[in-house]
Design a protein around this motif. Structure first.
Motif, short mmCIF file in Angstrom:
data_model
loop_
_atom_site.label_atom_id
_atom_site.label_comp_id
_atom_site.label_asym_id
_atom_site.label_seq_id
_atom_site.Cartn_x
_atom_site.Cartn_y
_atom_site.Cartn_z
N ASN A 122 165.40 -37.87 20.32
CA ASN A 122 165.27 -39.30 20.05
C ASN A 122 165.51 -40.14 21.30
O ASN A 122 164.87 -41.19 21.49
N LEU A 127 162.38 -40.03 23.22
CA LEU A 127 161.35 -40.84 22.56
C LEU A 127 161.53 -42.32 22.89
O LEU A 127 160.55 -43.01 23.24
N THR A 168 160.81 -43.11 26.58
CA THR A 168 159.37 -43.08 26.81
C THR A 168 158.70 -44.33 26.24
O THR A 168 157.78 -44.89 26.85
N SER A 169 159.19 -44.78 25.07
CA SER A 169 158.61 -45.97 24.46
C SER A 169 158.84 -47.20 25.34
O SER A 169 158.01 -48.11 25.37
N THR A 174 156.03 -47.00 27.93
CA THR A 174 154.71 -47.35 27.40
C THR A 174 154.61 -48.84 27.12
O THR A 174 153.55 -49.45 27.32
N ALA A 209 150.92 -46.83 21.22
CA ALA A 209 151.71 -45.65 21.57
C ALA A 209 153.21 -45.93 21.42
O ALA A 209 153.98 -45.08 20.95
N THR A 210 153.62 -47.14 21.80
CA THR A 210 155.03 -47.52 21.66
C THR A 210 155.45 -47.52 20.20
O THR A 210 156.51 -47.00 19.84
N LEU A 230 155.78 -43.95 18.90
CA LEU A 230 157.02 -43.32 19.35
C LEU A 230 158.21 -43.82 18.52
O LEU A 230 159.11 -43.05 18.17
N ILE A 262 158.08 -42.07 15.16
CA ILE A 262 158.56 -40.68 15.29
C ILE A 262 160.08 -40.66 15.39
O ILE A 262 160.75 -39.80 14.80
N PHE A 263 160.64 -41.62 16.13
CA PHE A 263 162.09 -41.73 16.23
C PHE A 263 162.72 -41.87 14.84
O PHE A 263 163.69 -41.19 14.51
N ASP A 282 166.67 -50.02 23.01
CA ASP A 282 166.74 -48.83 23.86
C ASP A 282 168.11 -48.71 24.53
O ASP A 282 168.71 -47.63 24.55
#
Length: 286
Positions: free
Chosen positions: A156, A159, A162-163, A166, A188-189, A192, A195-196, A273
């Protein structure tokens, strides 16, 4: 902000609105339902769901009004400044919100636990040890296992980091006037983030079914689910905000110079984040 930014020669003041009162009512119902739910009342769950759906409905129409005003050319640079200050203070309030929860965790783990384990309290609780994740002074809490950083929390973390990348790429694309690239990286953000949340749902299922770690698992369980649960809620709200921004990008809203709706959602996402990095270290590692 709008593609019509700067046309209005005045500071736009909207007429009295019903949305603040309706939002306050929806949030009251939401929290009342949540409180009843965790305390075992059958009415709590449906009341909580009704409150959440009501709040989302109010947000849909409320922000719809703001978007219509923006696209109608009613806003100017001073309105843009007001929005920036408002979002800044809102994020500051969120900083204080999470600071209170981190403070509760620190107090319980670093002050209360050693205090309960000192010599003065050995007569009352001779078997109590100041290890984080214990079952309480009287041993009345069912045994459970604590949550470690591997593998789901670390996944996580990757993820969310990375978000953030992006989303930054998407922002730079918008500033460069490349709308298709903006939409691609923004999508894409959002993916992600989704998915988190899926990974966190799996983590909660694992905690309840395999570790016997629940909200009722003493101070460890309550602080764990309080911190990670509220963070997950913020990720969900951030993903919704970014989804609305993505829709507006695809509808042709924003320009390279005027797009505060995008920036405000991005500020919020980056804040989420940063909070997660604190959670990852303090909750899962320490």
């Amino acid at each position: 902000m709008s593609t019509q930014q700067g046309q209005a020669p005045y500071y736009y003041v909207p007429s009295p609105s019903k949305w603040p009162v309706l939002m306050g009512t929806a949030l009251l119902v939401t929290m009342a339902g949540a409180s009843a739910w965790v305390n075992g009342y059958s009415l709590g769950k449906p009341l909580n769901i009704i409150g959440i759906l009501s709040a989302l409905t109010v947000l849909y129409f409320w922000f719809g009004d703001a978007i219509s005003e923006s696209e109608g050319g009613l806003y100017n640079a001073r309105i843009d400044t007001s929005y920036r200050w408002s979002m800044s203070w809102f994020i500051f309030s969120e900083v204080m919100f999470f600071s209170a929860f981190f403070g509760a965790l620190f107090y319980a783990r670093s002050i209360t636990m050693p205090w309960l384990a000192d010599l003065d309290h050995k007569i009352l609780w001779p078997d109590f040890a100041a290890n984080w994740g214990n079952t309480g002074p009287a041993g009345t809490i069912d045994k459970f296992e604590t949550m470690g950083p591997f593998p789901v929390p670390t996944i996580n973390t990757a993820l969310l980091l990375t978000s953030g990348v992006t989303l930054t790429i998407s922002h730079h694309a918008l500033r460069a006037g490349d709308r298709s690239k903006t939409a691609l990286w923004l999508a894409a953000t959002i993916l992600l983030g989704a998915i988190f949340m899926g990974c966190q749902a799996y983590e909660y299922h694992h905690a309840y079914t395999e570790l016997n770690l629940k909200l009722t698992s003493g101070i460890y369980g309550s602080t764990f689910f309080m911190l990670t649960g509220f963070h997950g809620f913020h990720v969900t709200m951030g993903a919704i905000m970014l989804s609305v921004v993505l829709y507006r990008v695809m509808k042709g809203h924003f320009t390279a110079d005027h797009h505060f709706a995008f920036e405000g959602a991005a500020w919020y996402w980056h804040f989420v984040d940063v909070v997660w990095l604190g959670l990852y270290v303090v909750v899962y590692w320490l």
